[in-house]
Scaffold this motif. Structure first.
Motif, short mmCIF file in Angstrom:
data_model
loop_
_atom_site.label_atom_id
_atom_site.label_comp_id
_atom_site.label_asym_id
_atom_site.label_seq_id
_atom_site.Cartn_x
_atom_site.Cartn_y
_atom_site.Cartn_z
N VAL A 181 42.38 56.89 36.83
CA VAL A 181 42.32 58.21 37.16
C VAL A 181 40.92 58.72 36.53
O VAL A 181 40.72 58.85 35.13
N CYS A 208 41.90 65.17 27.21
CA CYS A 208 43.09 64.89 28.08
C CYS A 208 44.13 65.54 27.73
O CYS A 208 44.54 65.64 26.57
N LEU A 256 42.04 56.65 31.93
CA LEU A 256 42.11 58.02 32.26
C LEU A 256 40.73 58.49 31.86
O LEU A 256 40.08 58.05 30.74
N CYS A 278 41.38 64.73 32.05
CA CYS A 278 42.34 64.65 32.83
C CYS A 278 43.65 65.43 32.39
O CYS A 278 43.98 65.43 31.30
#
Length: 191
Positions: free
Chosen positions: A133, A84, A100, A104
């Protein structure tokens, strides 16, 4: 004299509707670490920042890139998947869990806000909810993502958008409120 339907902020109780998750001394220690290593404009290594987040209870995958001035409120309520990117001046106000997925990208000055108040309650009681997310999501610069929102896999939220409701997978979403305006990935037989 106020009517019962008028706002009475002096009656707000921060202990109602918010489980901080850790004792105040632990939170104060996190704030000191956050101010020095996370809110600083100095580019401390991402591996160090990931280590510190884990030390304070976050679940952080491998290959995570954290830019300067990232503000994470409660690391013990944060899960970050592998690979991420957390952009400069990202703010995660995670009164509730923020999850998350893998791959991402949260761009510069995005704001993930799990905190809210019930504006119909004269005491402005908390109305907080988690944010999810999913894998492959890109939240563009200066987006707002509100409490209780889930963003579907591989979705892009364009810069400056306001996300107040769940977004489907594999979409390009934009606006206020953000809505799907098309597919992110084309299938092989599309021109």
């Amino acid at each position: 004299m106020r009517s019962p339907s008028q706002t009475r902020l002096q009656d707000f109780d921060a202990a109602i509707g918010l489980d901080r998750g850790k004792p105040r001394w632990f939170e104060a220690l996190w704030y000191l670490v956050k101010c020095f290593f996370f809110l600083s404009p100095l580019p401390f290594p991402s591996k160090l920042k990931c280590y510190l987040l884990r030390l304070f209870g976050a679940e952080v995958g491998v290959g995570v890139n954290i830019k300067p001035r990232v503000n994470i409120h409660f690391p013990w309520k944060l899960t970050v998947g592998n690979d991420c990117w957390l952009g400069e001046e990202l703010f995660i106000l995670n009164f509730e869990p923020v999850i998350l997925g893998n791959d991402c990208c949260l761009s510069q000055r995005a704001f993930l806000c799990c905190g809210n108040h019930d504006y119909r309650d004269p005491t402005f009681a908390f109305r907080n909810a988690p944010i999810t997310v999913k894998n492959g999501v890109w939240v563009g610069a200066q987006c707002f993502v509100g409490p209780g929102v889930s963003i579907g896999e591989e979705t892009v939220v364009t810069a400056g958008s306001i996300v107040t409701n769940d977004l489907p997978a594999n979409c390009i979403c934009r606006g206020n409120p953000a809505i799907s305006v098309g597919a992110r990935w084309r299938v092989d037989n599309e021109a």
